[in-house]
Design a protein around this motif. Structure first.
Motif, PDB file in Angstrom:
ATOM      1  N   SER A   1      11.251 -22.130 -39.413  1.00  0.00           N
ATOM      2  CA  SER A   1      12.480 -21.705 -38.746  1.00  0.00           C
ATOM      3  C   SER A   1      12.457 -22.100 -37.265  1.00  0.00           C
ATOM      4  O   SER A   1      13.434 -22.650 -36.737  1.00  0.00           O
ATOM      5  CB  SER A   1      12.632 -20.191 -38.913  1.00  0.00           C
ATOM      6  N   LEU A   2      11.320 -21.847 -36.603  1.00  0.00           N
ATOM      7  CA  LEU A   2      11.199 -22.235 -35.180  1.00  0.00           C
ATOM      8  C   LEU A   2      11.380 -23.746 -35.029  1.00  0.00           C
ATOM      9  O   LEU A   2      12.078 -24.227 -34.129  1.00  0.00           O
ATOM     10  CB  LEU A   2       9.828 -21.823 -34.630  1.00  0.00           C
ATOM     11  N   ASP A   3      10.726 -24.502 -35.923  1.00  0.00           N
ATOM     12  CA  ASP A   3      10.808 -25.972 -35.853  1.00  0.00           C
ATOM     13  C   ASP A   3      12.253 -26.444 -36.027  1.00  0.00           C
ATOM     14  O   ASP A   3      12.737 -27.302 -35.293  1.00  0.00           O
ATOM     15  CB  ASP A   3       9.930 -26.615 -36.944  1.00  0.00           C
TER      16      ASP A   3
ATOM     17  N   GLY B   1      -2.400 -18.336 -38.330  1.00  0.00           N
ATOM     18  CA  GLY B   1      -1.377 -19.360 -38.578  1.00  0.00           C
ATOM     19  C   GLY B   1      -0.952 -19.955 -37.245  1.00  0.00           C
ATOM     20  O   GLY B   1      -1.155 -19.341 -36.184  1.00  0.00           O
ATOM     21  N   GLY B   2      -0.358 -21.138 -37.292  1.00  0.00           N
ATOM     22  CA  GLY B   2      -0.002 -21.853 -36.060  1.00  0.00           C
ATOM     23  C   GLY B   2       0.873 -21.037 -35.121  1.00  0.00           C
ATOM     24  O   GLY B   2       0.713 -21.074 -33.901  1.00  0.00           O
ATOM     25  N   VAL B   3       1.810 -20.265 -35.679  1.00  0.00           N
ATOM     26  CA  VAL B   3       2.744 -19.504 -34.845  1.00  0.00           C
ATOM     27  C   VAL B   3       2.016 -18.401 -34.065  1.00  0.00           C
ATOM     28  O   VAL B   3       2.471 -17.963 -33.004  1.00  0.00           O
ATOM     29  CB  VAL B   3       3.882 -18.911 -35.719  1.00  0.00           C
TER      30      VAL B   3
ATOM     31  N   GLY C   1       3.766 -22.777 -40.466  1.00  0.00           N
ATOM     32  CA  GLY C   1       4.891 -23.616 -40.858  1.00  0.00           C
ATOM     33  C   GLY C   1       5.227 -23.442 -42.330  1.00  0.00           C
ATOM     34  O   GLY C   1       6.347 -23.705 -42.759  1.00  0.00           O
ATOM     35  N   GLY C   2       4.261 -22.991 -43.127  1.00  0.00           N
ATOM     36  CA  GLY C   2       4.459 -22.902 -44.572  1.00  0.00           C
ATOM     37  C   GLY C   2       4.529 -21.482 -45.108  1.00  0.00           C
ATOM     38  O   GLY C   2       5.020 -21.271 -46.209  1.00  0.00           O
ATOM     39  N   HIS C   3       4.009 -20.512 -44.366  1.00  0.00           N
ATOM     40  CA  HIS C   3       4.040 -19.147 -44.895  1.00  0.00           C
ATOM     41  C   HIS C   3       4.209 -18.090 -43.807  1.00  0.00           C
ATOM     42  O   HIS C   3       3.819 -18.302 -42.660  1.00  0.00           O
ATOM     43  CB  HIS C   3       2.800 -18.818 -45.736  1.00  0.00           C
TER      44      HIS C   3
ATOM     45  N   LEU D   1      -9.046 -22.329 -35.959  1.00  0.00           N
ATOM     46  CA  LEU D   1      -9.244 -21.602 -37.214  1.00  0.00           C
ATOM     47  C   LEU D   1      -7.937 -21.027 -37.754  1.00  0.00           C
ATOM     48  O   LEU D   1      -7.863 -20.603 -38.905  1.00  0.00           O
ATOM     49  CB  LEU D   1     -10.245 -20.450 -37.011  1.00  0.00           C
ATOM     50  N   CYS D   2      -6.911 -20.968 -36.888  1.00  0.00           N
ATOM     51  CA  CYS D   2      -5.614 -20.389 -37.276  1.00  0.00           C
ATOM     52  C   CYS D   2      -4.793 -21.354 -38.112  1.00  0.00           C
ATOM     53  O   CYS D   2      -4.177 -20.980 -39.095  1.00  0.00           O
ATOM     54  CB  CYS D   2      -4.785 -20.115 -36.029  1.00  0.00           C
ATOM     55  N   THR D   3      -4.732 -22.609 -37.658  1.00  0.00           N
ATOM     56  CA  THR D   3      -3.921 -23.585 -38.390  1.00  0.00           C
ATOM     57  C   THR D   3      -4.736 -24.039 -39.602  1.00  0.00           C
ATOM     58  O   THR D   3      -5.919 -23.742 -39.711  1.00  0.00           O
ATOM     59  CB  THR D   3      -3.582 -24.791 -37.496  1.00  0.00           C
ATOM     60  N   ASP D   4      -4.092 -24.771 -40.508  1.00  0.00           N
ATOM     61  CA  ASP D   4      -4.789 -25.173 -41.723  1.00  0.00           C
ATOM     62  C   ASP D   4      -6.052 -25.957 -41.362  1.00  0.00           C
ATOM     63  O   ASP D   4      -6.015 -26.844 -40.498  1.00  0.00           O
ATOM     64  CB  ASP D   4      -3.863 -26.018 -42.605  1.00  0.00           C
ATOM     65  N   ASN D   5      -7.141 -25.630 -42.009  1.00  0.00           N
ATOM     66  CA  ASN D   5      -8.418 -26.285 -41.721  1.00  0.00           C
ATOM     67  C   ASN D   5      -9.325 -26.140 -42.941  1.00  0.00           C
ATOM     68  O   ASN D   5      -9.052 -25.328 -43.830  1.00  0.00           O
ATOM     69  CB  ASN D   5      -9.066 -25.650 -40.479  1.00  0.00           C
TER      70      ASN D   5
ATOM     71  N   VAL E   1       6.763 -33.107 -33.301  1.00  0.00           N
ATOM     72  CA  VAL E   1       6.176 -32.157 -34.254  1.00  0.00           C
ATOM     73  C   VAL E   1       5.753 -30.905 -33.489  1.00  0.00           C
ATOM     74  O   VAL E   1       5.783 -30.891 -32.260  1.00  0.00           O
ATOM     75  CB  VAL E   1       4.953 -32.773 -34.982  1.00  0.00           C
ATOM     76  N   MET E   2       5.390 -29.863 -34.212  1.00  0.00           N
ATOM     77  CA  MET E   2       4.961 -28.591 -33.603  1.00  0.00           C
ATOM     78  C   MET E   2       6.023 -28.101 -32.615  1.00  0.00           C
ATOM     79  O   MET E   2       5.726 -27.757 -31.473  1.00  0.00           O
ATOM     80  CB  MET E   2       3.620 -28.755 -32.875  1.00  0.00           C
ATOM     81  N   LEU E   3       7.266 -28.082 -33.071  1.00  0.00           N
ATOM     82  CA  LEU E   3       8.357 -27.771 -32.139  1.00  0.00           C
ATOM     83  C   LEU E   3       8.365 -26.299 -31.725  1.00  0.00           C
ATOM     84  O   LEU E   3       8.943 -25.961 -30.691  1.00  0.00           O
ATOM     85  CB  LEU E   3       9.699 -28.180 -32.752  1.00  0.00           C
ATOM     86  N   GLY E   4       7.718 -25.426 -32.510  1.00  0.00           N
ATOM     87  CA  GLY E   4       7.591 -24.023 -32.096  1.00  0.00           C
ATOM     88  C   GLY E   4       6.841 -23.943 -30.775  1.00  0.00           C
ATOM     89  O   GLY E   4       7.184 -23.151 -29.887  1.00  0.00           O
ATOM     90  N   ARG E   5       5.825 -24.780 -30.662  1.00  0.00           N
ATOM     91  CA  ARG E   5       5.043 -24.810 -29.421  1.00  0.00           C
ATOM     92  C   ARG E   5       5.874 -25.393 -28.268  1.00  0.00           C
ATOM     93  O   ARG E   5       5.842 -24.897 -27.148  1.00  0.00           O
ATOM     94  CB  ARG E   5       3.793 -25.668 -29.661  1.00  0.00           C
ATOM     95  N   GLU E   6       6.676 -26.426 -28.579  1.00  0.00           N
ATOM     96  CA  GLU E   6       7.556 -27.013 -27.546  1.00  0.00           C
ATOM     97  C   GLU E   6       8.536 -25.963 -27.040  1.00  0.00           C
ATOM     98  O   GLU E   6       8.822 -25.870 -25.844  1.00  0.00           O
ATOM     99  CB  GLU E   6       8.346 -28.206 -28.110  1.00  0.00           C
TER     100      GLU E   6
END
Ligand code: AMP
Ligand code: ZN
Length: 424
Positions: free
Chosen positions: A196-198, A337-339, A168-170, A365-369, A209-214
């Motif tokens: 952009s996806l969101d 990353g989340g995407v 979402g950030g990079h 481990l992909c999303t911020d942690n 939230v997480m609209l790319g996944r939706e």
């Protein structure tokens, strides 16, 4: 807005990592890591032996719920961290009675100054109270280094390797030659792919939230024959389809392509902002801002998702071409990353980029942690033998190739090093 946040389930990875990797001769050292660069508040408790992968004892992620605000408001994010970090830490430490860290790691940048400050300040306080070293970590280094954590050492990515960090950030393609040596081959010139996806999904009427996944789930629920038909329809020109919708891959005109593959050390650019403006102007001009009907919504969802991912593949290929001379010996390609959770993106990368050994780390481990901050912090401490001074400040923009150029690194002497890692 305090109090409105979503509690993610705890991610306890210790069991899946396996303590067998810690050699018996060393007692191992304990690490507390904090990630607070944006709207995720994450804390990890880990155990580590020098040269061995970390074992995660516990990890918590809590995310500010910004759905009602329509996006992350930096002051809200700072208040969220200021109010929540203390209670989250207190609860974790109470649950793991006797956990006394030998090293404290926190995110120093890049990120939102207020959020970073909140995490750093409490990390400094803890390091001071426990009289242990502090390591202020580069957030992106965490993303790059964490990929191999759950794999046996011989199966993980080996330097030099590529990482596509897509969140979402990079959105950036990084070539890493060692813990300290990173080169950004491609970076976004405007917003990130996830952003952009969101935004596109929100324009298409999705909420939350997480609209790319939706969006991924929505497209996956369309019958495959209909998706195949939509994929046949061209959108490079509004005249080419019955919807009158134009959406083309960004930066594909001849002048862009010629400039893109020029041999220069500049990063190649991604451009994601245009996807939302295409949708907005289409809705404004053709529908006078009315909502999309169900069929048009399906058509646009497929096209937007496809083209955003095609753009990623296209620009990755341009970057590989431009930086070909630097890529000798590169075998591994990490997508994080989340995407990166998106199956279509994974498929398009594996099919559309020249053969590398692709690694898709698990989503936790992909999303911020904070696990990645612990992994990067211990790599900095063990391999670069530096720690952060207690006077260091957060860094809002911190280029990846300037990791050690930041102020405040202090060389770690033998006595201090051995005192932390527990060697006699
Ligand atoms: P991160 O910034 O790494 O925490 O990831 C969050 C971003 O990833 C948001 O923009 C999400 O919409 C996006 N995201 C999460 N899951 C998916 C998915 N399956 N497909 C596409 N985007 C996703
Ligand atoms: Zn991140």
């Amino acid at each position: 807005m305090m109090g409105r946040y979503t509690q993610w389930p705890r991610v306890v990875i210790a069991r899946t990592v396996g303590r067998a990797w810690i050699p018996a001769r060393s007692r191992g050292y304990k690490v507390l890591a904090i990630e607070s660069s944006c709207d995720d508040l994450c804390v990890a408790l880990m155990e580590k032996s020098a040269g061995e992968p970390a074992v995660v004892i516990d990890h918590v992620r809590t995310t500010l719920d910004s759905a009602a605000a329509g996006g992350i408001i930096p002051t809200d994010a700072q208040q969220f961290h200021l109010a929540s970090l203390g209670p989250v830490l207190a609860q974790m430490l109470a649950q793991h009675g006797g956990f006394t860290p030998d090293l404290v790691c926190c995110t120093r940048g890049p990120g939102m100054m207020g959020s970073l400050s909140a995490g750093m300040q409490i990390a400094k306080g803890l390091a001071l109270a426990w009289q242990v070293p502090l390591v202020g970590v580069h957030h992106m280094l965490g993303h790059v280094l964490v990929a191999g954590l759950l794999l046996p050492p011989q199966a993980g990515p080996r330097f030099p390797y590529l990482s596509l960090l897509c969140s979402g950030g990079h959105t950036m393609l990084v070539l890493s030659r060692s813990v300290a040596d990173h080169c950004v081959l491609a970076n976004t010139g405007d917003i990130a792919a996830g952003d952009s996806l969101d935004k596109c999904a929100r324009e298409l009427g999705f909420q939350g939230v997480m609209l790319g996944r939706e969006l991924e789930h929505f497209v996956a629920a369309i019958p495959p024959t209909e998706v195949a038909q939509i994929r046949q329809v061209k959108t490079h020109d509004a005249e080419a389809n019955e919807y009158g919708f134009r959406l083309a891959l960004p930066l594909r005109r001849r002048k862009h392509r010629e400039a893109a593959v020029e041999v220069t050390s500049e990063p190649v650019e991604f451009a994601f902002a245009g996807f939302l403006s295409s949708l907005q102007s289409y809705r404004h001009q053709k529908l006078h801002d009315a909502a999309f009907d169900a069929r048009t919504r399906q058509f646009l969802a497929v096209k937007v998702q496809d083209l955003i991912f095609d753009h990623i593949v296209d620009r990755v290929n341009v970057a590989l071409e431009r930086h070909a001379a630097s890529l000798e010996g590169v075998r591994d390609f990490v997508v994080s990353g989340g995407v990166a959770a998106n199956l279509l993106l994974r498929h398009k990368l594996a099919a559309g980029v020249r053969p590398f050994e692709f690694h898709f780390p698990p989503l936790a481990l992909c999303t911020d942690n904070a696990i990645m901050i612990g992994v990067a912090g211990t790599a900095i401490f063990e391999q670069l033998r530096v720690r952060s001074d207690l006077n260091v400040l957060p860094i809002r923009k911190w280029p990846m190739d300037a990791l050690l150029a930041a102020d405040g690194w202090v060389a770690v002497g033998d006595k201090e090093y051995k005192g932390v890692i527990g060697e006699e």
